[in-house]
Write an enzyme that holds these catalytic residues in place. Structure first.
Site, PDB file in Angstrom:
ATOM      1  CG  ASP A 254      41.229 -10.401  13.047  1.00 19.10           C
ATOM      2  OD1 ASP A 254      41.040  -9.160  13.444  1.00 19.10           O
ATOM      3  OD2 ASP A 254      40.189 -11.145  12.605  1.00 19.10           O
ATOM      4  CG  HIS A 255      39.318  -9.417  17.086  1.00 22.42           C
ATOM      5  ND1 HIS A 255      38.658  -8.384  17.646  1.00 22.42           N
ATOM      6  CD2 HIS A 255      38.654  -9.552  15.616  1.00 22.42           C
ATOM      7  CE1 HIS A 255      37.850  -7.694  16.935  1.00 22.42           C
ATOM      8  NE2 HIS A 255      37.755  -8.565  15.869  1.00 22.42           N
TER       9      HIS A 255
ATOM     10  NE  ARG B 247      34.933 -17.790  10.203  1.00 24.03           N
ATOM     11  CZ  ARG B 247      34.748 -17.557  11.467  1.00 24.03           C
ATOM     12  NH1 ARG B 247      33.464 -17.884  11.982  1.00 24.03           N
ATOM     13  NH2 ARG B 247      35.595 -17.292  12.100  1.00 24.03           N
TER      14      ARG B 247
ATOM     15  N   GLY C  41      30.320 -11.294  12.055  1.00 22.39           N
ATOM     16  CA  GLY C  41      29.212 -12.578  11.960  1.00 22.39           C
ATOM     17  C   GLY C  41      28.604 -12.327  10.434  1.00 22.39           C
TER      18      GLY C  41
ATOM     19  CG  HIS D 106      37.761  -5.084  12.901  1.00 24.28           C
ATOM     20  ND1 HIS D 106      38.125  -6.057  13.544  1.00 24.28           N
ATOM     21  CD2 HIS D 106      38.894  -4.647  12.413  1.00 24.28           C
ATOM     22  CE1 HIS D 106      39.673  -5.959  13.926  1.00 24.28           C
ATOM     23  NE2 HIS D 106      39.934  -5.036  13.154  1.00 24.28           N
TER      24      HIS D 106
ATOM     25  CB  SER E 117      31.881 -10.886   5.835  1.00 28.78           C
ATOM     26  OG  SER E 117      33.169 -11.540   6.184  1.00 28.78           O
TER      27      SER E 117
ATOM     28  CG  ASP F 100      36.864 -15.346   9.369  1.00 31.42           C
ATOM     29  OD1 ASP F 100      37.166 -16.319   8.583  1.00 31.42           O
ATOM     30  OD2 ASP F 100      36.976 -15.229  10.544  1.00 31.42           O
TER      31      ASP F 100
END
Length: 384
Positions: free
Chosen positions: A98-99, A277, A195, A228, A231, A273
């Site tokens: 990823d990235h 987290r 984010g 992308h 989340s 992602d």
């Protein structure tokens, strides 16, 4: 089952019209849990290691400063974990970078065992992005490895990826990008953000995906579109973290309803992602709240101290450096470390299981062709 390249899985999503979640992993325990929950739901799996996650898995706890050598070590560690827990799996598994920030990072991932890579040239001028992406495609496809590019800029922060504002993807540019680079997938900017602070009630510009897909279909070009910064940032998890002493503010994700509505518009791969987290961090906070004696543990007490001193953080990589041997290699020396590993695994299963069902990939594993890297390399040759 050996790992497969991304292309066959993307072909299945386009043919059968379902969305495939792609989930970032930063520890052996996360890879293990992600594979297990995909097996439970009979879904193919895309496990992602971000460029700097490879640095972290290479032992660089200040992963923002990871070197190429750190990334090489980490890529091997992630690949070894995925191969260990996926070798006897009945589901197809993709390991995707990823990235990737440059050509060398993509090469390091491929040499380490990744079967798919993303090269992120979105910050470059259009022609330079095409040139860089084409270079990665040439190297990767010769080895049967699939490639994802990016066009358009997403606002937000994720590792070294940062932008204060978004630039939406031009559909005509996207079609030209596919034609001139030969990428298998393209991450587009259509309203998502990296984010945990995406803004309230985000509405996706689904017409961008529709326009790209219609043009691609008209020209007979294959290419999957990727979302992308997708989340969902579950409010209940944020509330639980803050109820346990966390200090998270301005946390808003993309609603599941918006993401699901983008799938029939042409979005095939959906990257997540932040949700993982958050769930893992919540679980660790709960552990120390329920078992206060573990706060002074010789093996995990330092994790508690980090959780307490960094209350506005939610990335497990901030808290897990005291047990890097476990993170990198999966070794579990005592019951206290086992308890932290359980927190990690449960967090992954909670988030990933939910989104497998919501995105519609459950039960679809048998629809994905099991293609080896060597077989895919031969197919790429014929596509030229």
């Amino acid at each position: 089952m050996p790992l497969i390249p991304l292309r066959p899985l993307l072909e299945a999503t386009v043919k059968y019209g379902f969305g495939q979640g792609a989930f970032n992993v930063n520890a052996v325990a996360q890879a293990k849990a992600a594979i297990e929950v995909h097996e439970m739901f009979r879904s193919a799996a895309i496990l992602q290691g971000a460029d700097l996650a490879n640095g972290f898995m290479g032992g660089r706890t200040d992963f923002m400063n990871a070197t190429l050598e750190d990334k090489k070590i980490g890529a091997r560690n992630i690949a070894n974990a995925v191969k260990k827990y996926g070798a006897d799996s009945e589901i197809p598994i993709v390991l995707h970078l990823d990235h990737g920030r440059d050509f060398d990072s993509c090469v390091a991932a491929i040499e380490g065992g990744y079967t798919s890579v993303m090269i992120d040239g979105s910050s470059l001028p259009f022609k330079e992005n095409i040139e860089l992406t084409r270079e990665v495609v040439k190297y990767a496809h010769a080895r049967g490895v699939s490639v994802e590019g990016e066009l358009g800029v997403l606002a937000g922060v994720e590792d070294h990826v940062f932008s204060a504002s978004s630039t939406y993807t031009n559909p005509l540019d996207a079609v030209e990008f596919f034609q001139k680079t030969g990428v298998d997938a393209l991450a587009i900017s259509y309203g998502t953000m990296h984010g945990a602070s995406k803004g309230k009630d985000v509405k996706l510009r689904k017409e961008i995906a529709i326009a790209i897909r219609e043009c691609m279909n008209h020209l007979g070009i294959f290419g999957a579109l990727v979302s992308h910064g997708s989340s969902t940032v579950p409010k209940y998890i944020v509330d639980e973290i803050n109820g346990l002493g966390g200090e998270l503010t301005n946390t808003y994700g993309i609603s599941i309803e918006e993401l699901k509505s983008a799938i029939p518009c042409g979005i095939s791969k959906i990257n997540v992602d932040t949700d993982i987290r958050l769930a893992v961090t919540r679980n660790m906070k709960e552990l120390f709240a329920k078992y206060p004696e573990k706060r002074s543990s010789s093996s995990i007490g330092a994790i508690y101290e980090l959780l307490e001193s960094k209350k506005n953080q939610f990335d497990p990589r901030v808290f897990l450096p005291p047990i890097m041997d476990t993170v990198m290699y999966g070794n579990i020396p005592d019951d206290d470390v086992a308890a932290i590993v359980d927190c990690v695994e449960r967090g992954v299963r909670e988030v990933v299981g939910t989104l497998i069902v919501q995105f519609g990939s459950f039960g679809k594993a048998p629809l994905v062709e099991q293609v080896s890297l060597d077989e895919m390399a031969e197919r790429y040759k014929k596509m030229k």
